[in-house]
Design an enzyme around this catalytic site. Structure first.
Site, PDB file in Angstrom:
ATOM      1  N   HIS A  17       0.844  -1.203   0.000  1.00  7.78           N
ATOM      2  CA  HIS A  17       0.000   0.000   0.000  1.00  7.78           C
ATOM      3  C   HIS A  17       0.883   1.260   0.000  1.00  7.78           C
ATOM      4  O   HIS A  17       0.614   2.214  -0.732  1.00  7.78           O
ATOM      5  CB  HIS A  17      -0.865   0.055   1.270  1.00  7.78           C
ATOM      6  CG  HIS A  17      -1.940  -0.982   1.341  1.00  7.78           C
ATOM      7  ND1 HIS A  17      -2.179  -1.713   2.473  1.00  7.78           N
ATOM      8  CD2 HIS A  17      -2.854  -1.393   0.435  1.00  7.78           C
ATOM      9  CE1 HIS A  17      -3.196  -2.536   2.266  1.00  7.78           C
ATOM     10  NE2 HIS A  17      -3.626  -2.365   1.027  1.00  7.78           N
ATOM     11  N   LYS A  41     -18.414  -5.474   7.759  1.00  9.64           N
ATOM     12  CA  LYS A  41     -17.253  -6.367   7.789  1.00  9.64           C
ATOM     13  C   LYS A  41     -16.464  -6.114   9.071  1.00  9.64           C
ATOM     14  O   LYS A  41     -16.165  -4.963   9.393  1.00  9.64           O
ATOM     15  CB  LYS A  41     -16.380  -6.059   6.552  1.00  9.64           C
ATOM     16  CG  LYS A  41     -15.479  -7.197   6.129  1.00  9.64           C
ATOM     17  CD  LYS A  41     -14.890  -6.885   4.751  1.00  9.64           C
ATOM     18  CE  LYS A  41     -13.423  -7.234   4.683  1.00  9.64           C
ATOM     19  NZ  LYS A  41     -12.797  -6.770   3.437  1.00  9.64           N
ATOM     20  N   ARG A  90      -1.746  -6.640  -8.473  1.00  8.79           N
ATOM     21  CA  ARG A  90      -0.615  -7.466  -8.038  1.00  8.79           C
ATOM     22  C   ARG A  90      -0.345  -8.592  -9.021  1.00  8.79           C
ATOM     23  O   ARG A  90       0.783  -8.905  -9.344  1.00  8.79           O
ATOM     24  CB  ARG A  90      -0.904  -8.069  -6.659  1.00  8.79           C
ATOM     25  CG  ARG A  90      -0.817  -7.068  -5.542  1.00  8.79           C
ATOM     26  CD  ARG A  90      -1.369  -7.628  -4.267  1.00  8.79           C
ATOM     27  NE  ARG A  90      -2.779  -7.946  -4.417  1.00  8.79           N
ATOM     28  CZ  ARG A  90      -3.586  -8.224  -3.421  1.00  8.79           C
ATOM     29  NH1 ARG A  90      -3.128  -8.244  -2.192  1.00  8.79           N
ATOM     30  NH2 ARG A  90      -4.862  -8.481  -3.620  1.00  8.79           N
ATOM     31  N   SER A 128      -3.255  -7.753   2.925  1.00 10.61           N
ATOM     32  CA  SER A 128      -3.610  -7.555   4.336  1.00 10.61           C
ATOM     33  C   SER A 128      -4.115  -8.855   4.932  1.00 10.61           C
ATOM     34  O   SER A 128      -3.858  -9.166   6.099  1.00 10.61           O
ATOM     35  CB  SER A 128      -4.690  -6.472   4.453  1.00 10.61           C
ATOM     36  OG  SER A 128      -4.194  -5.242   3.999  1.00 10.61           O
TER      37      SER A 128
HETATM   38  O1  PNS Z   1      -8.618  -2.872   0.018  1.00  4.51           O
HETATM   39  P1  PNS Z   1      -9.827  -3.461  -0.658  1.00  4.51           P
HETATM   40  O2  PNS Z   1     -10.691  -4.146   0.374  1.00  4.51           O
HETATM   41  O3  PNS Z   1      -9.456  -4.355  -1.794  1.00  4.51           O
HETATM   42  O4  PNS Z   1     -10.673  -2.239  -1.268  1.00  4.51           O
HETATM   43  C1  PNS Z   1     -11.918  -2.451  -1.922  1.00  4.51           C
HETATM   44  C2  PNS Z   1     -12.651  -1.116  -2.151  1.00  4.51           C
HETATM   45  C3  PNS Z   1     -12.695  -0.295  -0.872  1.00  4.51           C
HETATM   46  C4  PNS Z   1     -11.943  -0.320  -3.203  1.00  4.51           C
HETATM   47  C5  PNS Z   1     -14.081  -1.464  -2.659  1.00  4.51           C
HETATM   48  O5  PNS Z   1     -14.624  -2.469  -1.857  1.00  4.51           O
HETATM   49  C6  PNS Z   1     -15.010  -0.252  -2.627  1.00  4.51           C
HETATM   50  O6  PNS Z   1     -14.861   0.665  -3.383  1.00  4.51           O
HETATM   51  N1  PNS Z   1     -15.979  -0.286  -1.688  1.00  4.51           N
HETATM   52  C7  PNS Z   1     -16.915   0.782  -1.485  1.00  4.51           C
HETATM   53  C8  PNS Z   1     -18.317   0.354  -1.889  1.00  4.51           C
HETATM   54  C9  PNS Z   1     -18.503   0.450  -3.381  1.00  4.51           C
HETATM   55  O7  PNS Z   1     -18.376   1.505  -3.969  1.00  4.51           O
HETATM   56  N2  PNS Z   1     -18.794  -0.705  -4.015  1.00  4.51           N
HETATM   57  C10 PNS Z   1     -19.042  -0.775  -5.410  1.00  4.51           C
HETATM   58  C11 PNS Z   1     -17.877  -1.342  -6.174  1.00  4.51           C
HETATM   59  S1  PNS Z   1     -18.551  -2.265  -7.505  1.00  4.51           S
END
Ligand code: PNS
Length: 161
Positions: A17, A41, A90, A128
């Site tokens: 990150h 979560k 990644r 993570s």
């Molecule tokens: O670190 P992560 O958990 O891979 O991040 C995922 C993240 C936060 C980018 C994604 O889950 C997100 O944007 N969540 C917010 C809710 C949202 O907008 N969902 C629609 C995506 S299709």
């Protein structure tokens, strides 16, 4: 003013990150690291802890700001007037999920563009989830996270090192 969001859970923040933050901050005027506050979560660190750790770890970058959001990423982007989302890739396994999110976000908010950076090879395997798994068994996590984070992560599992 080119403002981008680097969104994520950052639970916990990893070296991967931090590398993404350092590199993407060079491409824009302001980078907002958006910490997702997902109440559905169960997270290891509270959103306040994650924001505060990220602030500490990115204090040297003048154009990086840490913020948190709940709900949809596109709504957060609209609220803070950011038109760019940065995500790291990644490996090919990330691609399908990331493509789906990027395309969905673009469909509902066409002004938003998602930019992908490939992670540095030495960080390509870090997640993570893997850090938490290792730490929970007392495994060595010092290669995966910044030094300041190591004992804080172990402490969450009642381990003192
Ligand atoms: O670190 P992560 O958990 O891979 O991040 C995922 C993240 C936060 C980018 C994604 O889950 C997100 O944007 N969540 C917010 C809710 C949202 O907008 N969902 C629609 C995506 S299709």
């Amino acid at each position: 003013m080119k403002r981008a969001i680097y969104p994520g859970s950052f639970d916990p923040v990893t070296n991967g990150h931090l590398d993404m933050i350092e590199r993407s901050a060079k491409l824009v005027d302001e980078l907002v690291v958006g910490v997702l506050n997902n109440s559905a979560k169960k997270s290891l660190f509270s959103v306040e802890e994650r924001v505060s750790m990220l602030k500490e770890l990115t204090a040297q970058y003048p154009n990086v700001r840490i913020d948190s959001f709940d709900g949809l990423l596109v709504d957060f982007a609209k609220r803070i007037h950011a038109a760019i989302v940065v995500r790291g890739l990644r490996a090919v396994t990330d691609f399908e999920y990331e493509l789906q999110i990027a395309q969905t976000n673009h469909e509902v908010y066409p002004e938003i563009e998602t930019v992908f950076l490939t992670t540095r090879l030495e960080y390509a395997y870090i997640s993570s989830t893997m850090v938490k798994e290792f730490a929970s068994y007392g495994g060595n996590i010092s290669h995966f996270v910044p030094p300041q984070m190591v004992s804080r992560i172990y402490a969450k599992y009642g381990i003192t090192k």
